[in-house]
Write an enzyme that holds these catalytic residues in place. Sequence first.
Site, PDB file in Angstrom:
ATOM      1  CD1 TRP A  58       0.373  -0.693   2.548  1.00 26.90           C
ATOM      2  CD2 TRP A  58      -1.163   0.137   3.544  1.00 26.90           C
ATOM      3  NE1 TRP A  58       0.690  -1.048   4.681  1.00 26.90           N
ATOM      4  CE2 TRP A  58      -0.552  -0.273   4.929  1.00 26.90           C
ATOM      5  CE3 TRP A  58      -2.776  -0.097   3.935  1.00 26.90           C
ATOM      6  CZ2 TRP A  58      -1.009  -0.669   5.887  1.00 26.90           C
ATOM      7  CZ3 TRP A  58      -3.146  -0.128   5.141  1.00 26.90           C
ATOM      8  CH2 TRP A  58      -2.177   0.205   6.745  1.00 26.90           C
ATOM      9  CG  HIS A 101      -7.771  22.735  -7.734  1.00 26.56           C
ATOM     10  ND1 HIS A 101      -9.334  22.974  -8.358  1.00 26.56           N
ATOM     11  CD2 HIS A 101      -8.565  22.793  -6.249  1.00 26.56           C
ATOM     12  CE1 HIS A 101      -9.725  23.245  -7.471  1.00 26.56           C
ATOM     13  NE2 HIS A 101      -9.831  23.640  -6.207  1.00 26.56           N
ATOM     14  CG  HIS A 153      -8.536  19.094 -10.583  1.00 24.61           C
ATOM     15  ND1 HIS A 153      -7.757  19.242 -11.646  1.00 24.61           N
ATOM     16  CD2 HIS A 153      -9.374  20.330 -10.542  1.00 24.61           C
ATOM     17  CE1 HIS A 153      -7.804  20.254 -11.772  1.00 24.61           C
ATOM     18  NE2 HIS A 153      -8.135  21.558 -11.507  1.00 24.61           N
ATOM     19  CG  ASP A 204     -12.309  23.499 -10.216  1.00 22.91           C
ATOM     20  OD1 ASP A 204     -11.205  23.152  -9.942  1.00 22.91           O
ATOM     21  OD2 ASP A 204     -11.583  24.514 -11.541  1.00 22.91           O
ATOM     22  CG  HIS A 213     -11.208  26.694  -7.131  1.00 25.28           C
ATOM     23  ND1 HIS A 213     -10.573  26.702  -6.834  1.00 25.28           N
ATOM     24  CD2 HIS A 213     -11.097  26.323  -8.434  1.00 25.28           C
ATOM     25  CE1 HIS A 213      -9.197  26.824  -7.424  1.00 25.28           C
ATOM     26  NE2 HIS A 213     -10.225  26.697  -8.329  1.00 25.28           N
ATOM     27  CG  HIS A 261     -12.187  29.155 -12.424  1.00 26.34           C
ATOM     28  ND1 HIS A 261     -11.582  29.063 -13.327  1.00 26.34           N
ATOM     29  CD2 HIS A 261     -11.466  28.251 -11.690  1.00 26.34           C
ATOM     30  CE1 HIS A 261     -10.497  28.574 -13.774  1.00 26.34           C
ATOM     31  NE2 HIS A 261     -10.301  26.729 -12.169  1.00 26.34           N
TER      32      HIS A 261
HETATM   33 MN    MN Z   1      -9.291  23.392 -10.738  1.00 22.56          MN
END
Ligand code: MN
Length: 257
Positions: A61, A69, A73, A75, A79, A207
């Site tokens: 492991w 990020h 990924h 958002d 964010h 964004h």
């Molecule tokens: Mn991001």
Amino acid sequence: MTLLEDLARALAGGSLEIVDLTHTLDPDFPVIVLPPELGQCARFRMEEVSHYDHRGPAWKWHNISMSEHTGTHFDAPSHWVSGRDVANGSVDEIPAGNLMAPAVVIDCSAGSAENDDFELTPDILLEWERAHGSIPAGCWVLMRTDWSHRSGAAYLNMRDDGPHSPGPTPDAVRFLVDERNILGFGTETIGTDAGQGAHYTPPYPAHFYLHGAGKYGLQCLCNLDKLPATGAMLVTPPLKIRNGTGSPLRVLALKET
Ligand code: MN
């Protein structure tokens, strides 16, 4: 027959295919690079805890670390400063019902091949709608650029004046949010905004407008060239990180064959 029995039969019989839109998490996969006076996004790291050895004779492991990020990924609204007060704005608060949704794909690959700073505009979206119908409310809009075929330095495409990669204009994002009420916007590049997105008004408009309206982002996607313009269904559950602003995830697309 129930809907879920039909789904199981379609998957087993091959009339539905699952396309993996996810890059492999790897220390070499690029992360966004900000001006040096700002905080930086961490790459993926993996350390071995045991490998069927004296540290754990029957098991292998790893401990892993990364930014929220890093890699392919999600958002969340929290964010961005515009989404700081949005209800259910962190990844742990996103309603489970928002984690499966239809997707449409806007093919910007030809323009992006000719222009690293290719812009997705409202005109392109309206032209797409003339061919495929109105972009439905509650869907993901995915900007295909074939940027996922790049690797290494060509992915960030950093020059003296910063990174250069395709993205949407402020008007395009406002159209998708205000006129079409989409669920979120996804890209093959390092962010939902263009590499030069800092120079728009407002800076980083994807964004700013998406997260201010409680919408989501996906970035560092791949295999968008394997999806139809309409008709795919995305499965996008981020990790359930308390107050998390985003998360690496496995993005799966179901499509009819
Ligand atoms: Mn991001």
